[in-house]
Each structure stands twice: as C-alpha cells, then as structure tokens.
Design a protein around this motif. Structure first.
Motif, PDB file in Angstrom:
ATOM      1  N   UNK B  46      48.515  26.426  42.374  1.00 30.67           N
ATOM      2  CA  UNK B  46      48.013  27.587  43.096  1.00 30.67           C
ATOM      3  C   UNK B  46      48.080  28.829  42.214  1.00 30.67           C
ATOM      4  N   UNK B  47      47.029  29.628  42.285  1.00 33.42           N
ATOM      5  CA  UNK B  47      46.962  30.830  41.462  1.00 33.42           C
ATOM      6  C   UNK B  47      46.993  32.087  42.324  1.00 33.42           C
ATOM      7  N   UNK B  48      46.049  32.210  43.224  1.00 36.85           N
ATOM      8  CA  UNK B  48      45.932  33.422  44.041  1.00 36.85           C
ATOM      9  C   UNK B  48      45.069  33.098  45.251  1.00 36.85           C
ATOM     10  N   UNK B  49      45.267  33.841  46.331  1.00 38.17           N
ATOM     11  CA  UNK B  49      44.493  33.593  47.538  1.00 38.17           C
ATOM     12  C   UNK B  49      44.046  34.909  48.158  1.00 38.17           C
ATOM     13  N   UNK B  50      43.131  34.807  49.111  1.00 32.23           N
ATOM     14  CA  UNK B  50      42.671  35.987  49.828  1.00 32.23           C
ATOM     15  C   UNK B  50      42.238  35.582  51.229  1.00 32.23           C
ATOM     16  N   UNK B  51      42.632  36.391  52.179  1.00 32.79           N
ATOM     17  CA  UNK B  51      42.211  36.173  53.552  1.00 32.79           C
ATOM     18  C   UNK B  51      40.847  36.816  53.765  1.00 32.79           C
ATOM     19  N   UNK B  52      40.105  36.307  54.735  1.00 32.28           N
ATOM     20  CA  UNK B  52      38.761  36.841  54.984  1.00 32.28           C
ATOM     21  C   UNK B  52      38.763  38.263  55.517  1.00 32.28           C
ATOM     22  N   UNK B  53      39.944  38.762  55.911  1.00 31.20           N
ATOM     23  CA  UNK B  53      39.993  40.134  56.409  1.00 31.20           C
ATOM     24  C   UNK B  53      40.141  41.138  55.276  1.00 31.20           C
ATOM     25  N   UNK B  54      40.321  40.630  54.065  1.00 32.81           N
ATOM     26  CA  UNK B  54      40.454  41.516  52.900  1.00 32.81           C
ATOM     27  C   UNK B  54      39.248  41.356  51.987  1.00 32.81           C
ATOM     28  N   UNK B  55      39.070  42.301  51.072  1.00 29.77           N
ATOM     29  CA  UNK B  55      38.011  42.141  50.081  1.00 29.77           C
ATOM     30  C   UNK B  55      38.549  42.093  48.653  1.00 29.77           C
ATOM     31  N   UNK B  56      39.853  42.275  48.518  1.00 32.29           N
ATOM     32  CA  UNK B  56      40.440  42.244  47.177  1.00 32.29           C
ATOM     33  C   UNK B  56      41.911  41.873  47.285  1.00 32.29           C
ATOM     34  N   UNK B  57      42.363  41.073  46.334  1.00 33.21           N
ATOM     35  CA  UNK B  57      43.789  40.785  46.217  1.00 33.21           C
ATOM     36  C   UNK B  57      44.125  40.686  44.740  1.00 33.21           C
ATOM     37  N   UNK B  58      45.199  41.333  44.368  1.00 37.21           N
ATOM     38  CA  UNK B  58      45.544  41.433  42.955  1.00 37.21           C
ATOM     39  C   UNK B  58      46.951  40.886  42.727  1.00 37.21           C
ATOM     40  N   UNK B  59      47.109  40.147  41.627  1.00 39.12           N
ATOM     41  CA  UNK B  59      48.425  39.646  41.260  1.00 39.12           C
ATOM     42  C   UNK B  59      48.489  39.617  39.739  1.00 39.12           C
ATOM     43  N   UNK B  60      49.082  40.672  39.183  1.00 36.83           N
ATOM     44  CA  UNK B  60      49.186  40.743  37.727  1.00 36.83           C
ATOM     45  C   UNK B  60      47.817  40.814  37.073  1.00 36.83           C
ATOM     46  N   UNK B  61      47.555  39.877  36.182  1.00 38.79           N
ATOM     47  CA  UNK B  61      46.280  39.859  35.473  1.00 38.79           C
ATOM     48  C   UNK B  61      45.133  39.269  36.302  1.00 38.79           C
ATOM     49  N   UNK B  62      45.464  38.751  37.462  1.00 40.44           N
ATOM     50  CA  UNK B  62      44.480  38.030  38.275  1.00 40.44           C
ATOM     51  C   UNK B  62      44.091  38.852  39.512  1.00 40.44           C
ATOM     52  N   UNK B  63      42.799  38.978  39.726  1.00 35.19           N
ATOM     53  CA  UNK B  63      42.286  39.664  40.905  1.00 35.19           C
ATOM     54  C   UNK B  63      41.182  38.815  41.512  1.00 35.19           C
ATOM     55  N   UNK B  64      41.255  38.638  42.822  1.00 31.90           N
ATOM     56  CA  UNK B  64      40.188  37.922  43.511  1.00 31.90           C
ATOM     57  C   UNK B  64      39.447  38.916  44.397  1.00 31.90           C
ATOM     58  N   UNK B  65      38.129  38.855  44.331  1.00 33.74           N
ATOM     59  CA  UNK B  65      37.257  39.710  45.130  1.00 33.74           C
ATOM     60  C   UNK B  65      36.475  38.839  46.098  1.00 33.74           C
ATOM     61  N   UNK B  66      36.362  39.310  47.342  1.00 33.58           N
ATOM     62  CA  UNK B  66      35.611  38.571  48.352  1.00 33.58           C
ATOM     63  C   UNK B  66      34.506  39.445  48.917  1.00 33.58           C
ATOM     64  N   UNK B  67      33.294  38.942  48.880  1.00 27.48           N
ATOM     65  CA  UNK B  67      32.143  39.602  49.485  1.00 27.48           C
ATOM     66  C   UNK B  67      31.637  38.694  50.595  1.00 27.48           C
ATOM     67  N   UNK B  68      32.075  38.991  51.825  1.00 33.69           N
ATOM     68  CA  UNK B  68      31.757  38.091  52.939  1.00 33.69           C
ATOM     69  C   UNK B  68      30.284  38.075  53.275  1.00 33.69           C
ATOM     70  N   UNK B  69      29.637  39.210  53.156  1.00 37.69           N
ATOM     71  CA  UNK B  69      28.204  39.257  53.494  1.00 37.69           C
ATOM     72  C   UNK B  69      27.393  38.384  52.547  1.00 37.69           C
ATOM     73  N   UNK B  70      27.834  38.318  51.301  1.00 36.43           N
ATOM     74  CA  UNK B  70      27.132  37.489  50.311  1.00 36.43           C
ATOM     75  C   UNK B  70      27.712  36.080  50.240  1.00 36.43           C
ATOM     76  N   UNK B  71      28.796  35.829  50.961  1.00 33.29           N
ATOM     77  CA  UNK B  71      29.516  34.560  50.911  1.00 33.29           C
ATOM     78  C   UNK B  71      29.842  34.215  49.453  1.00 33.29           C
ATOM     79  N   UNK B  72      30.478  35.147  48.819  1.00 29.62           N
ATOM     80  CA  UNK B  72      30.748  35.032  47.390  1.00 29.62           C
ATOM     81  C   UNK B  72      32.154  35.540  47.089  1.00 29.62           C
TER      82      UNK B  72
END
Lengths: 116, 109
Positions: B46-72
């Motif tokens: 496991x590296x990093x996760x994000x809930x659908x209620x968020x659009x960004x989650x950051x952990x050190x050098x790793x950031x996950x971005x979620x664009x729900x409208x684009x499903x991306x």
C-alpha cells in the motif's frame, strides 16, 4: 510484525495432485483474502474471510477450496487444477472487512503456481 | 469490462523529476481509491489512498489527486528516486477492490 507470510514461494503440481497454499499474519487483522494474478494482469479477488467466516466467493471453481482455521491462518487447498490455473496466488489481510473493502490491504509475496 | 484503467503500461522519468501516473475508472459507485506499489517477486504494498469526498491527499513525496467529474485520479511522485522504480497499481473500491493493470515506472539515475 507487519508481514503476511506465504508458503511455499513456488509450487509445481500435476493436474491430479492435491496441494495446499498457506498464509499467516500476526497483525491482529480480522479479514483475509486470496487473490489470483496472471502475468501482466491485475490481481483478481477470489475469496474474502471476515472473522474466520467466508464473506465473498467470487464464483471460484470448486477445485479451489479455502479454509480459515483461525484468525491468523488462511489456507487454499488445490485439487485437480488445470494448466490455465497457473498464476501468482496472493494472500492479503486487513484490519477489518466492512463490505466496502476499503481497508488498506497488506499482501504477502505470493506463491507462484505452475500446473503441468 | 475494465472498471479501472491504467492506459500507460510504462513510464520512464529522470531522477529528481516528477512522475505522474494516471488512472481512469468507469464505476461511479467507487468511493475509495488506493495506489499500490509492487517490486518483482514481492506482493503489492500500500502506498496512499483517497476517499471520494476529497480531491487531494499528500504523504511525503506522494500526492494523489482525484477528479470525480472526470472519473480520473493521478499519483504524483516528486522528486522521483531510482528506488521508486516498480509497478504501480491503481485500485478502486465499492463492494470489493478492483485493480488496474498497472504502470511500470522506471526512474533513471
């Protein structure tokens, strides 16, 4: 201890053999999983155990028989497998399985199975 | 029908630069997204996760971005290091976890 241990690492078996894959974790996790992964494909869920009871069976053929003797152990019994069953079998665990399956999974290194 | 798609089988970047790994999904019921990293002969970690209620989650050098409208969603690694070279799986969860096919990242020194 944050490890999920799987044995054996490699297994070669004939189509008439009976063998078992074993998985063990001591993190106090109450959910355990079997995944199958073929080369260049994503892991595919086979079974989920929650509190030692089978919660999900993804329509897996009966030649695969899971068993959860206690909260730390998970077995996969194999019988009369086909060559197309050759794959990497991954065990995983998570703290809980809430039906949403959104808990972080800890994976073992897998058993590379070859069926001749 | 693939519900989670990673359209780039491989990506090569220079050490110190940004790595961007992309993932698209089709099922609007997915409400939790995860990235796993896999080295050869090891299980995914496991590296990093994000809930659908968020659009960004950051952990050190790793950031996950979620664009729900684009499903991306995308995973950014900055700065990239040679030790980051691995296969990265995107996964999405509704009633069960569904994995993408993975993207092999190579970070060149």
């Amino acid at each position: 201890d944050t490890e999920v241990t799987q044995t054996p690492k490699h297994l070669v078996m004939g189509m008439t053999n009976k063998k078992s894959l074993k998985c063990e974790q001591h993190m106090g996790h109450r959910a355990m999983y079997w995944y199958k992964q073929k080369a260049k494909k994503p892991p595919e869920l086979m079974f989920v155990y929650s509190y030692e009871k089978l919660s999900i069976n993804e329509s897996v053929p009966s030649r695969f028989s899971p068993e959860c003797p206690n909260s730390s152990l998970l077995n996969l019994h194999l019988h009369a497998l086909q060559p197309e069953d050759s794959a990497l079998y991954l065990c995983a665990s998570s703290l809980y399985f809430r039906g949403q399956n959104n808990e972080k999974l800890f994976f073992g290194s897998g058993t590379q199975l070859s069926v001749l | 029908d693939q519900q989670v798609k990673q359209n780039s089988p491989s990506l090569s970047v220079q050490e110190g630069r940004i790595s961007i790994l992309n993932c698209d999904y089709t099922n609007s019921m997915f409400d939790y997204f995860l990235w796993y990293k896999k080295y050869p002969a090891e299980g995914p970690t496991f590296l990093i996760s994000i809930s659908s209620i968020k659009d960004k989650n950051e952990d050190g050098r790793f950031t996950v971005f979620l664009n729900k409208s684009a499903k991306h969603l995308s995973l950014h690694i900055v700065p990239s290091q040679p030790g980051d070279s691995a296969v990265y799986f995107c996964a999405a969860s509704a009633k069960k976890l569904v994995f993408g096919k993975g993207t092999k990242l190579t970070v060149n020194p």
